[in-house]
Design a protein around this motif. Sequence first.
Motif, PDB file in Angstrom:
ATOM      1  N   LEU A  73       0.592  -1.081   0.026  1.00 56.26           N
ATOM      2  CA  LEU A  73      -0.070  -0.032  -0.021  1.00 56.26           C
ATOM      3  C   LEU A  73       0.833   1.460   0.055  1.00 56.26           C
ATOM      4  CD1 LEU A  73      -2.899   1.148   0.048  1.00 56.26           C
ATOM      5  CD2 LEU A  73      -2.712   0.994   2.558  1.00 56.26           C
ATOM      6  N   VAL A  74       1.920   1.166   0.788  1.00 55.94           N
ATOM      7  CA  VAL A  74       2.992   2.452   0.839  1.00 55.94           C
ATOM      8  C   VAL A  74       3.690   2.562  -0.372  1.00 55.94           C
ATOM      9  CG1 VAL A  74       4.525   3.547   2.144  1.00 55.94           C
ATOM     10  CG2 VAL A  74       3.101   2.124   3.140  1.00 55.94           C
ATOM     11  N   GLN A  75       3.899   1.435  -0.909  1.00 54.97           N
ATOM     12  CA  GLN A  75       4.653   1.519  -2.261  1.00 54.97           C
ATOM     13  C   GLN A  75       3.944   2.131  -3.466  1.00 54.97           C
ATOM     14  OE1 GLN A  75       5.547  -2.412  -3.255  1.00 54.97           O
ATOM     15  NE2 GLN A  75       6.559  -2.899  -1.481  1.00 54.97           N
ATOM     16  N   PHE A  88       1.241   4.076  -2.948  1.00 52.76           N
ATOM     17  CA  PHE A  88       1.058   5.612  -2.587  1.00 52.76           C
ATOM     18  C   PHE A  88       2.252   6.516  -3.055  1.00 52.76           C
ATOM     19  CE2 PHE A  88      -2.434   5.875   1.083  1.00 52.76           C
ATOM     20  CZ  PHE A  88      -3.113   5.376   0.222  1.00 52.76           C
ATOM     21  N   PHE A  89       3.522   5.943  -2.820  1.00 49.02           N
ATOM     22  CA  PHE A  89       4.672   6.635  -3.133  1.00 49.02           C
ATOM     23  C   PHE A  89       4.694   6.680  -4.857  1.00 49.02           C
ATOM     24  CE2 PHE A  89       9.262   6.200  -4.602  1.00 49.02           C
ATOM     25  CZ  PHE A  89       9.791   7.410  -4.022  1.00 49.02           C
ATOM     26  N   PHE A 108       1.555   9.232  -5.665  1.00 47.66           N
ATOM     27  CA  PHE A 108       1.806  10.610  -5.170  1.00 47.66           C
ATOM     28  C   PHE A 108       2.870  11.260  -4.956  1.00 47.66           C
ATOM     29  CE2 PHE A 108      -2.012   8.679  -2.773  1.00 47.66           C
ATOM     30  CZ  PHE A 108      -2.999   9.464  -3.197  1.00 47.66           C
ATOM     31  N   GLY A 109       3.972  10.274  -5.023  1.00 47.70           N
ATOM     32  CA  GLY A 109       5.308  10.778  -5.044  1.00 47.70           C
ATOM     33  C   GLY A 109       6.085  10.867  -6.168  1.00 47.70           C
ATOM     34  N   ALA A 129       6.707  14.198  -8.494  1.00 46.23           N
ATOM     35  CA  ALA A 129       7.759  15.058  -8.020  1.00 46.23           C
ATOM     36  C   ALA A 129       9.087  14.785  -8.912  1.00 46.23           C
ATOM     37  CB  ALA A 129       8.117  14.953  -6.664  1.00 46.23           C
ATOM     38  N   LEU A 130       9.212  13.650  -9.143  1.00 43.52           N
ATOM     39  CA  LEU A 130      10.385  13.340 -10.075  1.00 43.52           C
ATOM     40  C   LEU A 130      10.096  13.579 -11.817  1.00 43.52           C
ATOM     41  CD1 LEU A 130      12.150  10.109  -8.630  1.00 43.52           C
ATOM     42  CD2 LEU A 130      12.339  12.488  -8.159  1.00 43.52           C
ATOM     43  N   SER A 173      -0.539  -0.943   7.737  1.00 42.39           N
ATOM     44  CA  SER A 173      -0.835   0.028   7.047  1.00 42.39           C
ATOM     45  C   SER A 173      -2.303   0.175   6.324  1.00 42.39           C
ATOM     46  CB  SER A 173       0.329  -0.016   5.645  1.00 42.39           C
ATOM     47  OG  SER A 173       0.250  -1.045   4.997  1.00 42.39           O
ATOM     48  N   LEU A 187       1.381   5.212   8.414  1.00 41.87           N
ATOM     49  CA  LEU A 187       0.852   5.776   6.991  1.00 41.87           C
ATOM     50  C   LEU A 187      -0.075   6.677   6.812  1.00 41.87           C
ATOM     51  CD1 LEU A 187       1.186   5.527   3.766  1.00 41.87           C
ATOM     52  CD2 LEU A 187      -0.822   3.616   3.817  1.00 41.87           C
ATOM     53  N   ALA A 231       4.808  14.821  -1.072  1.00 39.42           N
ATOM     54  CA  ALA A 231       4.345  13.731  -0.770  1.00 39.42           C
ATOM     55  C   ALA A 231       5.864  12.690  -1.233  1.00 39.42           C
ATOM     56  CB  ALA A 231       3.484  13.148  -2.135  1.00 39.42           C
ATOM     57  N   PHE A 232       6.638  13.133  -2.108  1.00 43.50           N
ATOM     58  CA  PHE A 232       8.039  12.094  -2.437  1.00 43.50           C
ATOM     59  C   PHE A 232       8.646  11.763  -1.301  1.00 43.50           C
ATOM     60  CE2 PHE A 232      11.965  11.571  -3.798  1.00 43.50           C
ATOM     61  CZ  PHE A 232      12.090  10.580  -4.837  1.00 43.50           C
ATOM     62  N   TYR A 280       6.427  10.038   1.678  1.00 45.05           N
ATOM     63  CA  TYR A 280       6.138   8.679   1.589  1.00 45.05           C
ATOM     64  C   TYR A 280       7.397   7.864   1.464  1.00 45.05           C
ATOM     65  CZ  TYR A 280       1.247   9.365   1.129  1.00 45.05           C
ATOM     66  OH  TYR A 280      -0.082   9.425   1.301  1.00 45.05           O
ATOM     67  N   ALA A 281       8.610   8.356   0.889  1.00 44.82           N
ATOM     68  CA  ALA A 281       9.711   7.655   0.985  1.00 44.82           C
ATOM     69  C   ALA A 281      10.497   7.513   2.267  1.00 44.82           C
ATOM     70  CB  ALA A 281      10.926   8.620   0.097  1.00 44.82           C
ATOM     71  N   VAL A 340       8.223   7.151   5.038  1.00 37.54           N
ATOM     72  CA  VAL A 340       7.544   6.113   5.426  1.00 37.54           C
ATOM     73  C   VAL A 340       7.896   4.815   5.087  1.00 37.54           C
ATOM     74  CG1 VAL A 340       5.103   5.481   5.283  1.00 37.54           C
ATOM     75  CG2 VAL A 340       5.738   7.788   5.714  1.00 37.54           C
ATOM     76  N   LEU A 341       8.535   4.781   3.818  1.00 41.01           N
ATOM     77  CA  LEU A 341       8.897   3.404   3.337  1.00 41.01           C
ATOM     78  C   LEU A 341       9.967   3.176   4.048  1.00 41.01           C
ATOM     79  CD1 LEU A 341       8.612   3.740  -0.592  1.00 41.01           C
ATOM     80  CD2 LEU A 341       7.575   2.205   0.854  1.00 41.01           C
TER      81      LEU A 341
END
Lengths: 220, 233
Positions: free
Chosen positions: A68-70, A72-73, A76-77, A80-81, B157, B168, B187-188, B191-192, B194-195
């Motif tokens: 789930l965190v992967q 979201f990353f 949502f993350g 940014a890249l 999570s 999370l 967010a980047f 969440y990084a 958190v990972l």
Amino acid sequence: MEFDIAYLLRYLPSLLRGLALTVQASGIAILLSILVGLVGACIRVARVPVLSQLIVAYVEFIRNTPLLVQLFFVFFGLPALGLTLSLFWSGVLSLTLWAGAFQVENVRGGLAAIAPGLKEAARALGLNQAQYLRLVGLPLAVRVGLPSMLNTCVSVIKNSAYLSAIGVQELTGVAFDRIASDFRAFEMLAVLLAGYLSVVLSLSAAVRLLEHRLQAPFRR
Amino acid sequence: MNLILENLPLFLIGLRATLLLAVVTLIASTAIGVVLGSLATLKSRPLRILVALYVETFRDIPLIVTIFAIFFGAPYLGVPLEPFPSVALGLSLWGGANGAEIVRAGINSVPHGQPEAARALGLHTGQIYLLILWPQALRAVLPAYTGLLALLFQSTSLGALVGVTEFLKAGGLVIERSTVMLGINPAFQIYAFVLVVYFVISSSLSLLSRRLERRLARGGERNIVAARDAASV
């Protein structure tokens, strides 16, 4: 509150569209993750410097972080890249990365199970590392590792339900949207139960059948 | 980095809920796992079928669907559940199914001659489990059990999706807060971070699981339940 068949039938088309999306996302992710697994395992076994260590790090990281965190990353993350993917492709990418790590281990397990004599024989016959992997190693490894590879594929289908968390309208997403807006639960829960159980159970049965068939030459 | 330090209290609240959820569900999963796993090793066929039905159901339905079904379905049964108990219940039912498989494999790893000999010496079934099967199964299942704990920890999570402020969700809240108050979207980075935190805790558990497996194997233990067979993710 009783079970209303008419209600269920009314939403059958959208549920089927959801199921189609579930199958589509899992299908693509399964194919790509097997590719990741084959390539990754070969790099590991051939001990390609740097790349090999990167594969180890990738496998460990994926296996020790929640999917789930992967997800979201990625969704949502990564923008940014400068990497902005649609809902669907964010989901497919996450599922692929997640399952790929497990497939690397599955194929590697198969390669490790090959008797060392075979590798030495291949060397003696003049095959180089790449030829050994392509002609001897991988065909045997896939045969040995197939049951665990297929179990990972089944997990991909189950875990495609995570895609509803970012708003992909796959089976789970469609069903819980209806529950949230219509104040009825049992019909949709029954659909989910029946849907996932039938897909997963029939695939697991296929895995067992295949396992049986693959064992045939070694049975007395 | 600054953002993480400024929001440390929120992250700690989240981490506490995550760890609490993991411990609560581990205890409940163990209870379900020991009872069902032991029942599955008894001679009674109907009991074995019932346990298999439970195990298959909760291993085959996606965990996220189980948790949603409990959280959104409970009110229709007249027992509305708060987010935390809903997630704890869903994780425990799933963990219990996997725990039962591990316990069953552990008990079956004890050579059959032993319970038969105990029976011949006049011990009854309860004594056989308590004195002979469980103590030996305990050693055999340690690696697989630590592996299950790592998976339970990761799966907490899912609480974020039904409104538990676990780790999370804490990350999500920090992102929202920064977007509203500072006009940035971190967010980047968040969440990084958190990972990485999940990775550090879960990989220590995985490492412990592998150590236990190696140590037991070195100690001459031949019947270890492999960690990778522990659970269906």
